[in-house]
Design a protein around this motif. Structure first.
Motif, PDB file in Angstrom:
ATOM      1  N   GLN A   1      32.306  14.700  19.374  1.00 25.43           N
ATOM      2  CA  GLN A   1      32.488  13.442  18.667  1.00 25.43           C
ATOM      3  C   GLN A   1      33.765  12.726  19.110  1.00 25.43           C
ATOM      4  OE1 GLN A   1      32.279  14.424  14.518  1.00 25.43           O
ATOM      5  NE2 GLN A   1      30.051  14.659  14.521  1.00 25.43           N
ATOM      6  N   ASN A   2      34.796  13.466  19.427  1.00 23.75           N
ATOM      7  CA  ASN A   2      36.063  12.866  19.848  1.00 23.75           C
ATOM      8  C   ASN A   2      36.362  13.127  21.318  1.00 23.75           C
ATOM      9  OD1 ASN A   2      36.688  11.970  17.168  1.00 23.75           O
ATOM     10  ND2 ASN A   2      37.270  14.072  16.659  1.00 23.75           N
ATOM     11  N   VAL A   3      35.318  13.515  22.064  1.00 24.94           N
ATOM     12  CA  VAL A   3      35.518  13.848  23.478  1.00 24.94           C
ATOM     13  C   VAL A   3      35.386  12.598  24.344  1.00 24.94           C
ATOM     14  CG1 VAL A   3      34.647  15.193  25.425  1.00 24.94           C
ATOM     15  CG2 VAL A   3      34.681  16.173  23.133  1.00 24.94           C
ATOM     16  N   GLN A   4      36.258  12.491  25.323  1.00 26.27           N
ATOM     17  CA  GLN A   4      36.175  11.415  26.309  1.00 26.27           C
ATOM     18  C   GLN A   4      36.096  12.002  27.717  1.00 26.27           C
ATOM     19  OE1 GLN A   4      39.539   8.721  25.389  1.00 26.27           O
ATOM     20  NE2 GLN A   4      37.972   7.277  24.697  1.00 26.27           N
ATOM     21  N   TYR A   5      35.340  11.304  28.553  1.00 22.02           N
ATOM     22  CA  TYR A   5      35.138  11.742  29.923  1.00 22.02           C
ATOM     23  C   TYR A   5      35.695  10.694  30.877  1.00 22.02           C
ATOM     24  CZ  TYR A   5      31.666  14.854  27.797  1.00 22.02           C
ATOM     25  OH  TYR A   5      31.038  15.787  27.026  1.00 22.02           O
ATOM     26  N   ASN A   6      36.357  11.157  31.932  1.00 20.00           N
ATOM     27  CA  ASN A   6      36.730  10.269  33.031  1.00 20.00           C
ATOM     28  C   ASN A   6      35.693  10.510  34.119  1.00 20.00           C
ATOM     29  OD1 ASN A   6      37.970   9.464  35.633  1.00 20.00           O
ATOM     30  ND2 ASN A   6      39.691   8.938  34.330  1.00 20.00           N
ATOM     31  N   ILE A   7      34.849   9.507  34.370  1.00 25.69           N
ATOM     32  CA  ILE A   7      33.725   9.713  35.287  1.00 25.69           C
ATOM     33  C   ILE A   7      33.768   8.726  36.452  1.00 25.69           C
ATOM     34  CG2 ILE A   7      32.219  10.616  33.486  1.00 25.69           C
ATOM     35  CD1 ILE A   7      30.818   7.879  33.449  1.00 25.69           C
ATOM     36  N   SER A   8      33.153   9.158  37.535  1.00 23.00           N
ATOM     37  CA  SER A   8      32.944   8.291  38.698  1.00 23.00           C
ATOM     38  C   SER A   8      31.473   8.331  39.065  1.00 23.00           C
ATOM     39  CB  SER A   8      33.790   8.757  39.887  1.00 23.00           C
ATOM     40  OG  SER A   8      35.166   8.590  39.629  1.00 23.00           O
ATOM     41  N   GLN A   9      31.015   7.247  39.724  1.00 19.42           N
ATOM     42  CA  GLN A   9      29.598   7.153  40.065  1.00 19.42           C
ATOM     43  C   GLN A   9      29.415   6.655  41.493  1.00 19.42           C
ATOM     44  OE1 GLN A   9      25.616   4.498  39.048  1.00 19.42           O
ATOM     45  NE2 GLN A   9      27.642   3.619  39.163  1.00 19.42           N
ATOM     46  N   ILE A  10      28.397   7.185  42.147  1.00 22.84           N
ATOM     47  CA  ILE A  10      27.893   6.623  43.402  1.00 22.84           C
ATOM     48  C   ILE A  10      26.450   6.218  43.139  1.00 22.84           C
ATOM     49  CG2 ILE A  10      27.230   7.090  45.807  1.00 22.84           C
ATOM     50  CD1 ILE A  10      29.576   9.050  45.935  1.00 22.84           C
ATOM     51  N   GLN A  11      26.145   4.937  43.413  1.00 20.60           N
ATOM     52  CA  GLN A  11      24.790   4.432  43.178  1.00 20.60           C
ATOM     53  C   GLN A  11      24.163   3.995  44.488  1.00 20.60           C
ATOM     54  OE1 GLN A  11      24.343   1.343  40.150  1.00 20.60           O
ATOM     55  NE2 GLN A  11      22.758   0.355  41.411  1.00 20.60           N
TER      56      GLN A  11
ATOM     57  N   LYS B   1      35.278  20.080  34.064  1.00 17.55           N
ATOM     58  CA  LYS B   1      35.991  19.189  34.965  1.00 17.55           C
ATOM     59  C   LYS B   1      35.519  19.424  36.396  1.00 17.55           C
ATOM     60  CE  LYS B   1      40.710  18.103  36.467  1.00 17.55           C
ATOM     61  NZ  LYS B   1      42.139  18.440  36.289  1.00 17.55           N
ATOM     62  N   ASP B   2      35.396  18.315  37.168  1.00 19.37           N
ATOM     63  CA  ASP B   2      34.969  18.324  38.578  1.00 19.37           C
ATOM     64  C   ASP B   2      33.478  18.646  38.751  1.00 19.37           C
ATOM     65  OD1 ASP B   2      37.523  17.671  39.526  1.00 19.37           O
ATOM     66  OD2 ASP B   2      38.133  19.773  39.545  1.00 19.37           O
ATOM     67  N   SER B   3      32.720  18.653  37.668  1.00 19.88           N
ATOM     68  CA  SER B   3      31.274  18.848  37.807  1.00 19.88           C
ATOM     69  C   SER B   3      30.645  17.630  38.476  1.00 19.88           C
ATOM     70  CB  SER B   3      30.620  19.053  36.435  1.00 19.88           C
ATOM     71  OG  SER B   3      31.050  20.251  35.846  1.00 19.88           O
ATOM     72  N   VAL B   4      29.661  17.880  39.343  1.00 18.63           N
ATOM     73  CA  VAL B   4      28.927  16.812  40.015  1.00 18.63           C
ATOM     74  C   VAL B   4      27.485  16.873  39.533  1.00 18.63           C
ATOM     75  CG1 VAL B   4      28.206  15.836  42.227  1.00 18.63           C
ATOM     76  CG2 VAL B   4      30.443  16.967  42.022  1.00 18.63           C
ATOM     77  N   ILE B   5      26.960  15.741  39.086  1.00 18.94           N
ATOM     78  CA  ILE B   5      25.635  15.675  38.461  1.00 18.94           C
ATOM     79  C   ILE B   5      24.746  14.732  39.250  1.00 18.94           C
ATOM     80  CG2 ILE B   5      24.383  15.093  36.347  1.00 18.94           C
ATOM     81  CD1 ILE B   5      27.127  15.451  34.883  1.00 18.94           C
ATOM     82  N   GLY B   6      23.534  15.167  39.540  1.00 17.28           N
ATOM     83  CA  GLY B   6      22.593  14.289  40.225  1.00 17.28           C
ATOM     84  C   GLY B   6      22.000  14.927  41.461  1.00 17.28           C
ATOM     85  N   PRO B   7      21.381  14.089  42.309  1.00 18.38           N
ATOM     86  CA  PRO B   7      21.037  12.677  42.069  1.00 18.38           C
ATOM     87  C   PRO B   7      19.949  12.566  40.998  1.00 18.38           C
ATOM     88  CG  PRO B   7      20.931  13.237  44.423  1.00 18.38           C
ATOM     89  CD  PRO B   7      20.984  14.514  43.674  1.00 18.38           C
ATOM     90  N   PHE B   8      20.028  11.491  40.208  1.00 18.16           N
ATOM     91  CA  PHE B   8      18.989  11.211  39.226  1.00 18.16           C
ATOM     92  C   PHE B   8      18.607   9.733  39.336  1.00 18.16           C
ATOM     93  CE2 PHE B   8      23.137  10.943  37.208  1.00 18.16           C
ATOM     94  CZ  PHE B   8      23.114   9.734  36.538  1.00 18.16           C
ATOM     95  N   ARG B   9      17.393   9.444  38.915  1.00 18.04           N
ATOM     96  CA  ARG B   9      16.781   8.136  39.157  1.00 18.04           C
ATOM     97  C   ARG B   9      16.887   7.229  37.936  1.00 18.04           C
ATOM     98  NH1 ARG B   9      12.019   6.103  41.787  1.00 18.04           N
ATOM     99  NH2 ARG B   9      12.285   3.835  41.697  1.00 18.04           N
ATOM    100  N   SER B  10      17.076   5.937  38.186  1.00 18.62           N
ATOM    101  CA  SER B  10      16.987   4.907  37.142  1.00 18.62           C
ATOM    102  C   SER B  10      16.200   3.735  37.728  1.00 18.62           C
ATOM    103  CB  SER B  10      18.377   4.447  36.701  1.00 18.62           C
ATOM    104  OG  SER B  10      18.938   3.564  37.660  1.00 18.62           O
ATOM    105  N   GLY B  11      16.112   2.656  36.971  1.00 19.36           N
ATOM    106  CA  GLY B  11      15.374   1.493  37.456  1.00 19.36           C
ATOM    107  C   GLY B  11      16.077   0.769  38.589  1.00 19.36           C
ATOM    108  N   VAL B  12      17.359   1.068  38.835  1.00 13.44           N
ATOM    109  CA  VAL B  12      18.089   0.353  39.897  1.00 13.44           C
ATOM    110  C   VAL B  12      18.430   1.246  41.080  1.00 13.44           C
ATOM    111  CG1 VAL B  12      19.080  -1.335  38.313  1.00 13.44           C
ATOM    112  CG2 VAL B  12      20.304   0.807  38.752  1.00 13.44           C
ATOM    113  N   GLY B  13      17.990   2.516  41.052  1.00 14.35           N
ATOM    114  CA  GLY B  13      18.251   3.370  42.197  1.00 14.35           C
ATOM    115  C   GLY B  13      18.549   4.807  41.806  1.00 14.35           C
ATOM    116  N   TYR B  14      19.290   5.484  42.689  1.00  8.82           N
ATOM    117  CA  TYR B  14      19.678   6.871  42.458  1.00  8.82           C
ATOM    118  C   TYR B  14      21.175   6.938  42.181  1.00  8.82           C
ATOM    119  CZ  TYR B  14      15.098   8.306  44.117  1.00  8.82           C
ATOM    120  OH  TYR B  14      13.746   8.477  44.242  1.00  8.82           O
ATOM    121  N   HIS B  15      21.563   7.849  41.277  1.00  7.17           N
ATOM    122  CA  HIS B  15      22.955   7.949  40.856  1.00  7.17           C
ATOM    123  C   HIS B  15      23.479   9.364  41.059  1.00  7.17           C
ATOM    124  CE1 HIS B  15      22.417   4.138  38.527  1.00  7.17           C
ATOM    125  NE2 HIS B  15      21.182   4.622  38.425  1.00  7.17           N
ATOM    126  N   ILE B  16      24.769   9.436  41.399  1.00  8.49           N
ATOM    127  CA  ILE B  16      25.489  10.709  41.429  1.00  8.49           C
ATOM    128  C   ILE B  16      26.744  10.519  40.590  1.00  8.49           C
ATOM    129  CG2 ILE B  16      26.644  12.442  42.849  1.00  8.49           C
ATOM    130  CD1 ILE B  16      24.941  11.422  45.215  1.00  8.49           C
TER     131      ILE B  16
END
Length: 435
Positions: free
Chosen positions: A174-184, A256-271
């Protein structure tokens, strides 16, 4: 007046000497009031518990129910206790004197007193110390039997653990925050199959490079078509509620440093990459990578001879005449690791025997220990590395499993006790007096 639980003081009046009791009173105390299968409950047992209940109530200023109701509650408890001890005997369980001594010491410690002071308190209350010990032994037997039998009745499905762990994670996040980066990798939802497949292959290639150590930000500058591409793909700090739903749905980990993906959305693939996490309680453990050589003693190989053999092997390795891996394959009596050059892999030291655990925790990296003995034989060990590992998810699952076990154990224990009593032969022999 101190409060004494009956479980520790079942037979206060039994400690009185025969000369202190008139013959009719002694006969009455030794009367069998109830048979429970092949066990019995004496009038003295009932009196002892009644007295204990009254002492506890007086110490806490509590009002007790009428004596007829109280006596029935006392009898119910004595019957169930008797049945569980019978189960313990059927299982062949026993509590030896050393275990009992430790239990007595624990009782004294809980009351901030020595064992001698405990004995004095018992005596002042008219309670026989030997009978106190025996009742404590019976309590331990009943508890052990209950644990062994009920544990077998508890069945926890992996899906139950996963579901509860997810709920616990949601509560803690509930009080957790993530610093995230994305490649689309952009591709329209209505693109043809070949175009979509090409985008998928590009995303897979980028993901592989990241896992092999490539810089995420540099790859984002080069390939990403997302809105934060010119910032190296970094979205900064946000809670799950603040980030796009498709991102929040994919974040199942808090590492921390986990990498997730690739996963699909309506605009492409995300990491996605989790650069950092704050507000989440984390559990970190140190893993050790080690290898060892084991020499077992036997009728023809003494402790001294096994130690000398390891000292010679160690000197050959240190002098460069033989590699550790080759020596392990040739000499080690641990078949599981010998074939792999003595390798034990990355492990938490606590899984090892105490002597081995102490050695791998304190030995400098790339140093070969002196020969030392464990319960398995004589070893030399080399620590090749140490690393911190995030075990937050594993800790959540362990907590979920423990919660489920406790919940189901308590439910099954009640059912088992009911079944135990329903199948027992119980007969009241004499009318129970007030005690």
């Amino acid at each position: 007046m101190k409060k004494w639980k009956y479980s520790a003081l079942s037979v206060m009046l039994m400690g009185m000497t025969a000369t202190a009791i008139a013959a009719p009173q002694l006969q009455e105390l030794n009367q069998i009031v109830t048979t429970v299968n092949d066990g019995v409950i004496l009038q003295s047992d009932v009196n002892a518990m009644m007295k204990t209940v009254h002492l506890n109530a007086a110490a806490e200023g509590q009002q007790l129910p009428p004596n007829n109701i109280l006596r029935q509650q006392v009898m119910d408890k004595l019957i169930m206790e008797n049945l569980q001890i019978q189960q313990a005997k059927q299982l062949g369980l026993r509590i030896d004197d050393s275990q009992l001594d430790q239990a007595v010491a624990d009782v004294a410690k809980q009351r901030n007193m020595t064992v001698d002071q405990l004995r004095q308190d018992l005596a002042s209350a008219g309670i026989s110390y030997p009978m106190f010990r025996e009742q404590l032994r019976n309590d331990m037997l009943a508890s052990e039997a209950r644990t062994i039998i009920v544990r077998k009745r508890v069945n926890i499905l992996p899906q139950e653990v996963d579901n509860l762990a997810a709920q616990l994670a949601k509560q803690t996040q509930q009080n957790v925050q993530y610093n995230i980066s994305q490649i689309q990798i952009a591709v329209n939802d209505d693109a043809d199959k070949a175009t979509r497949e090409k985008a998928k292959q590009e995303a897979d290639k980028i993901y592989t490079e990241i896992k092999q150590g490539a810089n995420f930000a540099e790859l984002a500058y080069r390939y990403s078509k997302g809105p934060k591409a010119l910032k190296g793909g970094e979205w900064g700090w946000m809670s799950k509620e603040e980030m796009p739903t498709i991102f929040a749905d994919q974040i199942k980990t808090s590492s921390k440093d986990s990498v997730i993906g690739p996963f699909r959305s309506g605009v492409g693939y995300h990491i996605l990459k989790i650069n950092d996490v704050k507000g989440m309680p984390t559990v970190s453990v140190v893993e050790v990578k080690a290898r060892h050589i084991l020499i077992k003693t036997s009728v023809i190989l003494s402790d001294a001879a096994a130690k000398r053999e390891l000292e010679n092997i160690r000197q050959k390795i240190i002098s460069g005449k033989e590699s550790f891996a080759a020596a392990a394959k040739q000499y080690s009596a641990d078949p599981g690791s010998a074939a792999n050059g003595g390798q034990l892999g990355w492990q938490v030291p606590s899984i090892y025997a105490p002597a081995f655990e102490k050695e791998v925790e304190t030995l400098p990296i790339d140093k070969i220990s002196q020969p030392f003995k464990s319960q398995f034989g004589w070893h030399i060990v080399e620590v090749e590395g140490r690393r911190n590992v995030d075990r937050t998810e594993a800790a959540l699952k362990n907590r979920a499993a423990q919660i489920l076990f406790n919940r189901k154990f308590n439910e099954e224990a009640q059912t088992w006790l009911q079944d135990l009593r329903a199948g027992a032969y119980i007969e009241q022999m004499n009318k129970v007096n007030n005690g």
